[in-house]
Design a protein around this motif. Structure first.
Motif, PDB file in Angstrom:
ATOM      1  N   SER A 151     -17.557   4.830  -3.324  1.00  0.00           N
ATOM      2  CA  SER A 151     -16.373   5.307  -4.029  1.00  0.00           C
ATOM      3  C   SER A 151     -16.666   5.455  -5.521  1.00  0.00           C
ATOM      4  O   SER A 151     -17.638   4.904  -6.043  1.00  0.00           O
ATOM      5  CB  SER A 151     -15.214   4.328  -3.844  1.00  0.00           C
ATOM      6  OG  SER A 151     -15.500   3.081  -4.484  1.00  0.00           O
ATOM      7  N   ASP A 152     -15.795   6.191  -6.219  1.00  0.00           N
ATOM      8  CA  ASP A 152     -15.929   6.340  -7.663  1.00  0.00           C
ATOM      9  C   ASP A 152     -15.862   4.975  -8.349  1.00  0.00           C
ATOM     10  O   ASP A 152     -16.600   4.709  -9.295  1.00  0.00           O
ATOM     11  CB  ASP A 152     -14.809   7.243  -8.202  1.00  0.00           C
ATOM     12  CG  ASP A 152     -15.059   8.712  -7.888  1.00  0.00           C
ATOM     13  OD1 ASP A 152     -16.095   9.240  -8.318  1.00  0.00           O
ATOM     14  OD2 ASP A 152     -14.224   9.319  -7.208  1.00  0.00           O
ATOM     15  N   GLU A 153     -14.963   4.128  -7.895  1.00  0.00           N
ATOM     16  CA  GLU A 153     -14.825   2.796  -8.482  1.00  0.00           C
ATOM     17  C   GLU A 153     -16.104   1.986  -8.309  1.00  0.00           C
ATOM     18  O   GLU A 153     -16.552   1.307  -9.239  1.00  0.00           O
ATOM     19  CB  GLU A 153     -13.651   2.060  -7.843  1.00  0.00           C
ATOM     20  CG  GLU A 153     -13.413   0.679  -8.423  1.00  0.00           C
ATOM     21  CD  GLU A 153     -12.271  -0.056  -7.747  1.00  0.00           C
ATOM     22  OE1 GLU A 153     -11.744  -1.004  -8.348  1.00  0.00           O
ATOM     23  OE2 GLU A 153     -11.921   0.305  -6.596  1.00  0.00           O
ATOM     24  N   PHE A 154     -16.701   2.064  -7.129  1.00  0.00           N
ATOM     25  CA  PHE A 154     -17.943   1.346  -6.865  1.00  0.00           C
ATOM     26  C   PHE A 154     -19.027   1.780  -7.840  1.00  0.00           C
ATOM     27  O   PHE A 154     -19.712   0.943  -8.452  1.00  0.00           O
ATOM     28  CB  PHE A 154     -18.418   1.592  -5.429  1.00  0.00           C
ATOM     29  CG  PHE A 154     -19.808   1.085  -5.143  1.00  0.00           C
ATOM     30  CD1 PHE A 154     -20.013  -0.231  -4.765  1.00  0.00           C
ATOM     31  CD2 PHE A 154     -20.919   1.914  -5.277  1.00  0.00           C
ATOM     32  CE1 PHE A 154     -21.306  -0.711  -4.524  1.00  0.00           C
ATOM     33  CE2 PHE A 154     -22.201   1.441  -5.032  1.00  0.00           C
ATOM     34  CZ  PHE A 154     -22.392   0.127  -4.658  1.00  0.00           C
ATOM     35  N   PHE A 155     -19.197   3.080  -8.013  1.00  0.00           N
ATOM     36  CA  PHE A 155     -20.260   3.578  -8.884  1.00  0.00           C
ATOM     37  C   PHE A 155     -19.995   3.235 -10.340  1.00  0.00           C
ATOM     38  O   PHE A 155     -20.910   2.835 -11.069  1.00  0.00           O
ATOM     39  CB  PHE A 155     -20.420   5.090  -8.699  1.00  0.00           C
ATOM     40  CG  PHE A 155     -21.206   5.453  -7.475  1.00  0.00           C
ATOM     41  CD1 PHE A 155     -22.557   5.160  -7.379  1.00  0.00           C
ATOM     42  CD2 PHE A 155     -20.599   6.090  -6.403  1.00  0.00           C
ATOM     43  CE1 PHE A 155     -23.296   5.488  -6.252  1.00  0.00           C
ATOM     44  CE2 PHE A 155     -21.319   6.420  -5.275  1.00  0.00           C
ATOM     45  CZ  PHE A 155     -22.674   6.124  -5.186  1.00  0.00           C
ATOM     46  N   TRP A 177     -27.890  -2.726  -7.721  1.00  0.00           N
ATOM     47  CA  TRP A 177     -27.327  -1.663  -6.882  1.00  0.00           C
ATOM     48  C   TRP A 177     -27.384  -2.035  -5.405  1.00  0.00           C
ATOM     49  O   TRP A 177     -26.399  -1.876  -4.669  1.00  0.00           O
ATOM     50  CB  TRP A 177     -28.073  -0.354  -7.114  1.00  0.00           C
ATOM     51  CG  TRP A 177     -27.659   0.400  -8.335  1.00  0.00           C
ATOM     52  CD1 TRP A 177     -28.358   0.535  -9.507  1.00  0.00           C
ATOM     53  CD2 TRP A 177     -26.448   1.145  -8.532  1.00  0.00           C
ATOM     54  NE1 TRP A 177     -27.666   1.301 -10.408  1.00  0.00           N
ATOM     55  CE2 TRP A 177     -26.485   1.696  -9.839  1.00  0.00           C
ATOM     56  CE3 TRP A 177     -25.337   1.398  -7.721  1.00  0.00           C
ATOM     57  CZ2 TRP A 177     -25.444   2.489 -10.352  1.00  0.00           C
ATOM     58  CZ3 TRP A 177     -24.308   2.186  -8.227  1.00  0.00           C
ATOM     59  CH2 TRP A 177     -24.366   2.719  -9.523  1.00  0.00           C
ATOM     60  N   ASN A 178     -28.534  -2.543  -4.955  1.00  0.00           N
ATOM     61  CA  ASN A 178     -28.671  -2.865  -3.533  1.00  0.00           C
ATOM     62  C   ASN A 178     -27.839  -4.081  -3.141  1.00  0.00           C
ATOM     63  O   ASN A 178     -27.319  -4.158  -2.025  1.00  0.00           O
ATOM     64  CB  ASN A 178     -30.137  -3.078  -3.179  1.00  0.00           C
ATOM     65  CG  ASN A 178     -30.843  -1.755  -2.920  1.00  0.00           C
ATOM     66  OD1 ASN A 178     -30.282  -0.691  -3.161  1.00  0.00           O
ATOM     67  ND2 ASN A 178     -32.070  -1.816  -2.446  1.00  0.00           N
ATOM     68  N   THR A 179     -27.706  -5.041  -4.054  1.00  0.00           N
ATOM     69  CA  THR A 179     -26.842  -6.193  -3.777  1.00  0.00           C
ATOM     70  C   THR A 179     -25.404  -5.739  -3.594  1.00  0.00           C
ATOM     71  O   THR A 179     -24.707  -6.161  -2.657  1.00  0.00           O
ATOM     72  CB  THR A 179     -26.925  -7.217  -4.926  1.00  0.00           C
ATOM     73  OG1 THR A 179     -28.264  -7.723  -5.011  1.00  0.00           O
ATOM     74  CG2 THR A 179     -25.967  -8.372  -4.685  1.00  0.00           C
TER      75      THR A 179
END
Length: 270
Positions: free
Chosen positions: A247-251, A157-159
């Motif tokens: 964004s939704d895509e990111f998550f 997640w942090n990367t």
């Protein structure tokens, strides 16, 4: 960092898969609890931590704005020794639902007065009520595996957050941190949760024997309480406002990556 509703949701997704990791996990309850362990002694999530352990120690990470836990170091130091030391005793799988039902029947018998007796597998009954050395050792392995899964998730997640920030010309700041955490909170509340750890005698003993540092009985109970509250207020169908930073895509992509990497890295290393 991912909140506990995200960690629980990821664990649910992993345990729902038919893969070598889920087949290796004997005590789902310990594995789920392990996915919360690195945050317990830091003092952020669980109240009443008398002697907090620094984040850099609990998460194997440098103290930087977007830290990336060294999950591989944790694996070499703690997972590999216990995983490769198994003696074949992990033969009876305990589901979280079965453990919760067993404890409820002991403490709240009135709830089950009008229900027919359930014919249980003798092996399940023996495993659930036993705190034999082999059982606790198996739970220690699963708790340690869950802890590794938490560190791996935080790393990924942090990367990805750091890459997103660089791609959009940003830099770590208080404003960025507030927006990021708000987005994570909104995303976490959108995940349906149905697994919650149970403070069983077996888990309490396994937590006390956690190799990196002991987790006392009171902390196990307090942690389970926080997890229950997290699940209670998690709406699952929550319609979040527009994200402030991500964004939704990111998550969606990162959540899926965490699940797949947890499974594939276990297969590669184990």
């Amino acid at each position: 960092m991912p909140s506990w509703n995200i960690h629980i949701a990821q664990t649910q997704e992993v345990l729902a898969r038919d893969c070598s990791l889920t087949r290796a996990v004997c005590d789902q309850n310990a594995f789920l609890f392990g996915n919360l362990v690195p945050d317990i002694r830091v003092g952020y999530m669980v109240p009443g931590i008398a002697a907090p352990i620094p984040y850099r120690i609990t998460h194997f990470a440098k103290p930087e704005p977007i830290p990336k836990p060294r999950e591989d170091e944790f694996w070499r130091t703690y997972v590999a020794p216990v995983l490769h030391g198994l003696d074949g005793s992990r033969v009876v799988a305990l589901s979280i639902e079965a453990e919760r039902d067993r404890i409820n029947r002991i403490h709240y018998p009135a709830r089950y007065e009008n229900e027919p007796a359930i014919k249980e597998d003798p092996r399940q009954v023996a495993a659930a009520n036993s705190t034999a050395v082999a059982d606790v050792e198996a739970s220690c392995v699963d708790l340690t595996l869950g802890t590794w899964a938490h560190l791996l998730a935080d790393n990924i997640w942090n990367t990805r957050v750091n890459e997103y920030l660089e791609a959009h010309g940003g830099r770590p700041s208080d404003s960025f941190r507030i927006k990021k955490q708000s987005d994570f909170d909104w995303f976490g509340r959108s995940r349906p949760l149905h697994l919650i750890p149970v403070a069983s005698a077996r888990l309490i003993e396994a937590a006390a024997r956690f190799a990196q540092y002991p987790i006392e009985r009171d902390l196990v109970i307090a942690t389970v309480g926080v997890a229950h509250e997290t699940a209670r207020v998690n709406e699952g169908t929550y319609q979040h406002p527009p994200y402030q930073l991500l964004s939704d895509e990111f998550f969606a992509q990162t959540f899926a990556e965490v699940v797949e990497q947890t499974i594939s890295l276990f297969e590669e290393r184990a």
